[in-house]
Design an enzyme around this catalytic site. Structure first.
Site, PDB file in Angstrom:
ATOM      1  N   HIS A   1      70.978  18.895  75.672  1.00 37.39           N
ATOM      2  CA  HIS A   1      69.773  18.263  75.133  1.00 37.39           C
ATOM      3  C   HIS A   1      69.991  17.704  73.734  1.00 37.39           C
ATOM      4  CE1 HIS A   1      66.830  19.642  78.271  1.00 37.39           C
ATOM      5  NE2 HIS A   1      67.877  20.414  78.543  1.00 37.39           N
TER       6      HIS A   1
ATOM      7  N   ASP B   1      68.988  12.753  66.725  1.00 36.71           N
ATOM      8  CA  ASP B   1      68.194  13.446  67.735  1.00 36.71           C
ATOM      9  C   ASP B   1      68.748  13.147  69.113  1.00 36.71           C
ATOM     10  OD1 ASP B   1      66.158  15.138  68.505  1.00 36.71           O
ATOM     11  OD2 ASP B   1      64.568  13.969  67.568  1.00 36.71           O
TER      12      ASP B   1
END
Length: 464
Positions: A161, A369
């Site tokens: 992730h 991110d």
């Protein structure tokens, strides 16, 4: 006699959602995995969040939201070394390119591997001949390796992730080759973006001298596997409905009333140095310096629930952000206007989506991110007749999909971000609608259901 449910799909992650927890916004992993498990017979395995000094504690089985769970506690030492120490003081900063924050010790590495072995022992007891195992995120990279050591020969996939760093960053980690060897135990490895996939392949090429085949597979350590980009997303329809409910809720009405018809700029991030909140505050301050026409007319609300409160860097970050928020308000606030509201607490997902629907600008500028699902939630939450504008960092994974509609910025350029904020606040309705529609078209085609189907389809195609 009723048939015992099959473990067709076994999902493994560091933490699992707790039936005791009703507040806060569910993260991308939780939303995506719950969706997958509701459609496939199986269960979710992970740490319960409890501390118990009994290393032989057995799995606790329960069910909620039509999903079965199997959880176990960690000892205090395991939690400190595996989670606080190695996962969040080594891998998290390393994978977010923050090498200055890497604090490596062999004791923490040993704890990280020890806990992965414990996970492997628990998962091994649940595997059936037709099972598929889906491991999630940086905390459990070695798990596939230990499952193979235990003789588990079913398809095993891993989805990361976070971003994945290039080779020159990865090799700051002592024995980084071992980390790559752990990855080679999986059959399918998923990344958020093509950039992360390319970085991984570069590391495999240089670190393990991997072989790359024309069919897209990679061979290393005597195993062939596949690495692909599977950008995670959201349930668009659910987010839209929840946003409408959030606006009509008491919390949504209180927010709207408090704005007094002022324009809302909204940021929502877990409190973390990777999210760029400090620089975001600086950019907003620069906007107020340059654009006096915005004084008294715009309110920036930043919601940052505390996280990893046992990691010193996060305590320091919270203090610094509180100082900067006070500084900005001290410079610009008036008796009837507070330009920056910094809320260091969590809200329900419905409330967050309601706030996003009320926003004219989604202000999301991470320094790095993996994806940033709040950006996608902002788009889904908008009123199609009067949509807001997304200001998004080009260092967020979501920028690869949303660049045709978002105002994509460099979060390190405070002046440029301030200019984009002003552009977003003054953008004509027709342009806002056109930009929003382009982003929605992408999101509807590549929603959370598509993500699940793509990854599980690839895992289901693996033959052992």
């Amino acid at each position: 006699m009723s048939k015992e449910p099959d473990n067709e799909l076994i999902v493994v992650s560091n933490r699992v959602p707790s039936p005791k927890s009703s507040g806060g916004s569910q993260g991308g992993l939780a939303v995506g995995v719950m969706n997958a498990l509701q459609k496939n017979e199986g269960l979710w395995v992970g740490w319960s969040g409890d501390i118990d000094e009994n290393r032989d504690a057995q799995l606790n089985h329960y069910e909620f939201d039509s999903v079965r769970f199997a959880t176990f506690p960690l000892t205090e030492n395991d939690h400190q070394t595996f989670y606080v120490g190695f996962s969040n003081e080594v891998l998290w900063p390393l994978f977010h390119y923050r090498t200055d924050k890497v604090e490596y010790t062999r004791e923490n590495l040993e704890g990280y591997l020890r806990v992965s072995q414990r996970y492997a022992r628990h998962v091994s007891t649940l595997v059936e001949p037709h099972s598929r195992i889906w491991v999630h995120d940086y905390q459990l990279i070695p798990l596939g390796h230990y499952l193979r050591q235990a003789g588990i020969d079913v398809p095993i996939g891993h989805f990361l992730h976070t971003p994945f760093p290039p080779w020159d960053v990865l090799r700051i980690l002592p024995d980084y080759e071992d980390l790559l060897r752990y990855f080679s135990a999986y059959d399918v490895i998923g990344f958020q973006t093509k950039c992360d996939q390319r970085n991984f392949e570069e590391c495999m090429r240089h670190g393990l001298e991997a072989t790359f085949y024309d069919d897209g597979t990679i061979e290393a350590e005597g195993r062939r596997f596949r690495a692909e980009a599977y950008p995670i997303s959201i349930d668009v329809e659910s987010a839209q409905e929840m946003a409408r409910q959030g606006v009509d809720s008491n919390v949504g009405k209180r927010m709207a009333q408090s704005l007094a018809d002022r324009t809302l700029v909204m940021g929502v991030d877990r409190l973390d140095y990777s999210k760029g909140i400090f620089k975001r505050f600086q950019a907003f301050e620069r906007l107020l310096e340059k654009a006096e026409h915005q004084h008294g007319h715009v309110v920036f609300v930043q919601i940052s629930p505390p996280s990893r409160t046992d990691v010193p860097e996060y305590v320091e970050l919270r203090t610094e952000l509180e100082r900067v928020a006070g500084h900005v308000n001290g410079r610009f606030a008036d008796y009837d206007w507070t330009p920056l509201r910094y809320l260091n607490r969590g809200y329900s997902r419905e409330s967050i989506l309601g706030f996003l629907r009320l926003s004219r600008v989604g202000f999301l500028t991470p320094l790095r991110d993996g994806m940033n699902l709040v950006a996608k939630e902002f788009v889904a939450a908008q009123d199609p007749e009067d949509p807001g504008v997304l200001v998004l960092s080009h260092l967020a994974g979501a920028s690869w999909e949303l660049q045709e509609g978002a105002l994509v910025c460099n979060p390190y350029d405070s002046e440029g971000v301030a200019d984009m904020l002003d552009q977003a606040l003054t953008m004509p309705l027709e342009e806002r609608k056109a930009r929003w529609q382009r982003m929605m078209d992408v999101m509807r085609e590549n929603d959370i259901h598509h993500w699940c189907r793509q990854f599980l389809g690839a895992l289901g195609a693996v033959k052992h």
